[in-house]
Design an enzyme around this catalytic site. Structure first.
Site, short mmCIF file in Angstrom:
data_model
loop_
_atom_site.label_atom_id
_atom_site.label_comp_id
_atom_site.label_asym_id
_atom_site.label_seq_id
_atom_site.Cartn_x
_atom_site.Cartn_y
_atom_site.Cartn_z
N CYS A 43 -31.46 13.12 -9.34
CA CYS A 43 -31.35 13.76 -10.66
C CYS A 43 -32.39 13.24 -11.63
O CYS A 43 -33.10 14.02 -12.27
CB CYS A 43 -29.95 13.53 -11.23
SG CYS A 43 -29.72 14.28 -12.85
N CYS A 48 -32.86 17.04 -11.72
CA CYS A 48 -32.42 17.63 -12.99
C CYS A 48 -33.33 17.30 -14.17
O CYS A 48 -33.73 18.19 -14.92
CB CYS A 48 -31.01 17.16 -13.34
SG CYS A 48 -29.89 16.96 -11.96
N LYS A 51 -37.10 18.48 -13.83
CA LYS A 51 -37.05 19.94 -13.78
C LYS A 51 -36.77 20.53 -15.15
O LYS A 51 -37.43 21.49 -15.58
CB LYS A 51 -35.98 20.37 -12.79
CG LYS A 51 -35.74 21.87 -12.73
CD LYS A 51 -34.42 22.18 -12.04
CE LYS A 51 -33.24 21.77 -12.89
NZ LYS A 51 -31.94 22.01 -12.22
N TYR A 183 -30.55 28.13 -6.35
CA TYR A 183 -30.90 27.83 -7.74
C TYR A 183 -32.21 27.07 -7.85
O TYR A 183 -32.97 27.29 -8.79
CB TYR A 183 -29.75 27.09 -8.44
CG TYR A 183 -29.52 25.66 -8.01
CD1 TYR A 183 -30.12 24.61 -8.68
CD2 TYR A 183 -28.69 25.37 -6.93
CE1 TYR A 183 -29.91 23.30 -8.29
CE2 TYR A 183 -28.48 24.06 -6.54
CZ TYR A 183 -29.08 23.03 -7.22
OH TYR A 183 -28.88 21.74 -6.83
N GLU A 187 -35.17 28.59 -10.07
CA GLU A 187 -35.62 27.80 -11.21
C GLU A 187 -37.12 27.53 -11.14
O GLU A 187 -37.84 27.70 -12.14
CB GLU A 187 -34.85 26.48 -11.27
CG GLU A 187 -33.41 26.66 -11.72
CD GLU A 187 -32.59 25.40 -11.61
OE1 GLU A 187 -31.52 25.32 -12.24
OE2 GLU A 187 -33.00 24.47 -10.86
N HIS A 440 -20.49 34.51 -36.41
CA HIS A 440 -21.45 35.60 -36.51
C HIS A 440 -22.64 35.19 -37.40
O HIS A 440 -22.45 34.49 -38.40
CB HIS A 440 -20.76 36.82 -37.12
CG HIS A 440 -21.65 38.02 -37.23
ND1 HIS A 440 -22.00 38.78 -36.14
CD2 HIS A 440 -22.27 38.57 -38.31
CE1 HIS A 440 -22.79 39.76 -36.55
NE2 HIS A 440 -22.97 39.65 -37.86
N GLU A 445 -20.40 35.01 -29.72
CA GLU A 445 -19.26 35.70 -30.32
C GLU A 445 -18.76 36.83 -29.44
O GLU A 445 -17.59 37.24 -29.53
CB GLU A 445 -19.61 36.23 -31.71
CG GLU A 445 -20.59 37.37 -31.72
CD GLU A 445 -20.89 37.86 -33.14
OE1 GLU A 445 -19.97 38.40 -33.78
OE2 GLU A 445 -22.03 37.68 -33.60
#
Length: 457
Positions: A43, A48, A51, A183, A187, A440, A445
């Site tokens: 990682c 992670c 990346k 993934y 990615e 908002h 939302e």
């Protein structure tokens, strides 16, 4: 029998480091840890963290285009990969130092060496030193691999890459073929395309991101196409041959062209080879993973395993939870299992995909459901003249009204899904979402304003 230490951890990744620290600092254990590479593991050093920093870097061309649409006289120059890489490596070294310092502060004895298991209570370092331990924790993670017969090309020094290699490239290739649809493949396709590399991605399956919600998969595939990534599914490499400084790839769909590099992102394997585990009585699975029970304990009572090496859920936060639960159970007297239910995940493509819970397909097989979904152009994108669309989707059980799954494709989807995961983990119903007043104007939302189901099944 008197042991040298109470716990010996093999592997200095996030899970192993967490287990060692908690066992030592809160459990009062005598702990040693061996790491043959760099502290921080996949990682921090080659996953992670680097990346995500590359994701940030790759987003600036689009941000500069948006800035012009918003009235700024902004111009993008050339991307300086060597300068970025130098700063990236400095940051990784800083983080590695943090990991090491935290271990030392907790009183963990660090061995910068490869360790293998000799027997249920003995570990051997690569200098021949043997250390006895009441408990051994295997936290060696996973590794990328290149499928045969293409590994032979890499051995010959040709530009056949795995994900670990990307962070150390002397220069970015002009063009790249990415093989894979998971993934990591998706990615890096977005990252490299954003950094100016001509990207072609092929995947032998029918659609990218197997295991995710089908509608989300299709939506993201279109987004990759819109970024100029030449994505071809249902195809694979037939031949891969040297062609001067490039590699000539021929695929099953009849295409043939040259690439400056080929990246294989076809999955990862548990890092168990040569560790001596089977000789010590530990059972390995079909892919080489360490077989453990719900307490992360192997068939040998004194040997445990956590993280990617167990091939359960290959996510850093999961490994950390497993490591912490192990230390609590064995050294702090608090029996605790790692919870693998409703684990949220994010795919850091452009835009991002955030997901928690069941896909529509999996939920439909389980019980009658309602699907609430919407797709729209976000305010930021619409004003800038971009065509990308946000997708939000809730899967709801008809009987209990519980939200079984949430899937978001949008800029910042990773941030949004973390918060949605809390509600879904708590058992929130669709009506709980409905009772929540919207913030908002935001994209999020939409999660609390979806009134009518688009389909029931």
């Amino acid at each position: 029998m008197a042991f040298d230490v109470d716990l010996f951890v093999i592997g200095g990744g996030s899970g192993g480091v967490r287990a060692a620290r908690i066992a030592a600092s809160e459990g009062g254990a005598r702990v040693a840890l061996a790491e043959e590479s760099r502290m921080g593991g996949t990682c921090v050093i080659r996953g992670c963290v680097p990346k995500k920093l590359m994701v940030f870097a790759s987003a600036f061309p689009g941000a500069i285009e948006d800035a012009r649409a918003y009235g700024w006289d902004a111009q993008a120059g050339d991307f300086d990969w060597p300068a970025f890489r130098t700063r990236l490596h400095a940051e990784l070294s800083r983080l590695e130092g943090v990991y090491r310092t935290n271990l030392e502060r907790a009183g963990v004895r660090i061995h910068d060496a490869r360790a293998t298991v000799v027997d249920p209570h003995t570990v051997r370092l690569d200098d021949g030193t043997e250390v006895t331990a009441a408990h051994i924790l295997v936290a060696t993670g996973g590794r990328p691999f290149i499928p045969e017969p293409w590994a032979e090309l890499r051995a010959r020094g040709l530009p056949v890459l795995v994900s670990d290699d990307i962070f150390d490239l002397a220069a970015l290739p002009k063009s790249i073929l990415i093989v894979g649809g998971g993934y990591i493949a998706c990615e890096f396709a977005c990252i490299l395309a954003g950094l100016g590399v001509e990207v072609t991605q092929i995947y032998r399956g029918a659609q990218i991101l197997r295991g995710f919600d089908e509608e989300a998969r299709g939506h993201l595939a279109e987004a990759l196409h819109d970024q100029g990534i030449a994505l071809h599914v249902g195809t694979d490499i037939v031949t891969l041959d040297p062609a001067g400084d490039a590699l000539r790839a021929k695929t099953t769909d009849g295409r043939e062209r040259d690439f400056a590099a080929v990246l294989f992102a076809t999955g990862r394997l548990p890092n168990t080879e040569g560790l001596g585990l089977t000789e010590a009585g530990v059972q390995l699975g079909r892919r080489g993973e360490v077989v453990v029970d719900e307490w992360s304990q192997t068939a040998v009572p004194s040997i445990y395993a956590i993280g990617d090496v167990t091939d359960r859920i290959a996510l850093t936060p999961v490994a950390i939870r497993e490591g912490h639960a192990f230390a609590d159970t064995v050294f702090r007297g608090e029996a605790r299992k790692a919870d693998h239910e409703l684990v949220a995940s994010a795919v850091f493509t452009r835009p991002e995909l955030g997901s928690v819970g069941l896909s529509e397909e999996a939920a439909r097989e389980q019980e009658p459901i309602e699907v609430y979904a919407t797709s729209f152009r976000a305010m930021h994108s619409a004003f800038a003249g971009r065509s990308d669309r946000v997708m939000m989707k809730l899967i709801v059980a008809q009987e209990s009204r519980r939200v079984l799954g949430c899937h978001i494709i949008a800029d910042g989807a990773g941030e949004m899904i973390q918060l949605a995961a809390i509600a879904i983990k708590m058992g929130a119903t669709k009506e709980d979402f409905d009772r929540t007043v919207a913030v908002h104007p935001t994209m999020a939302e939409e999660l609390v304003t979806l009134r009518a189901p688009v389909r029931r099944s």
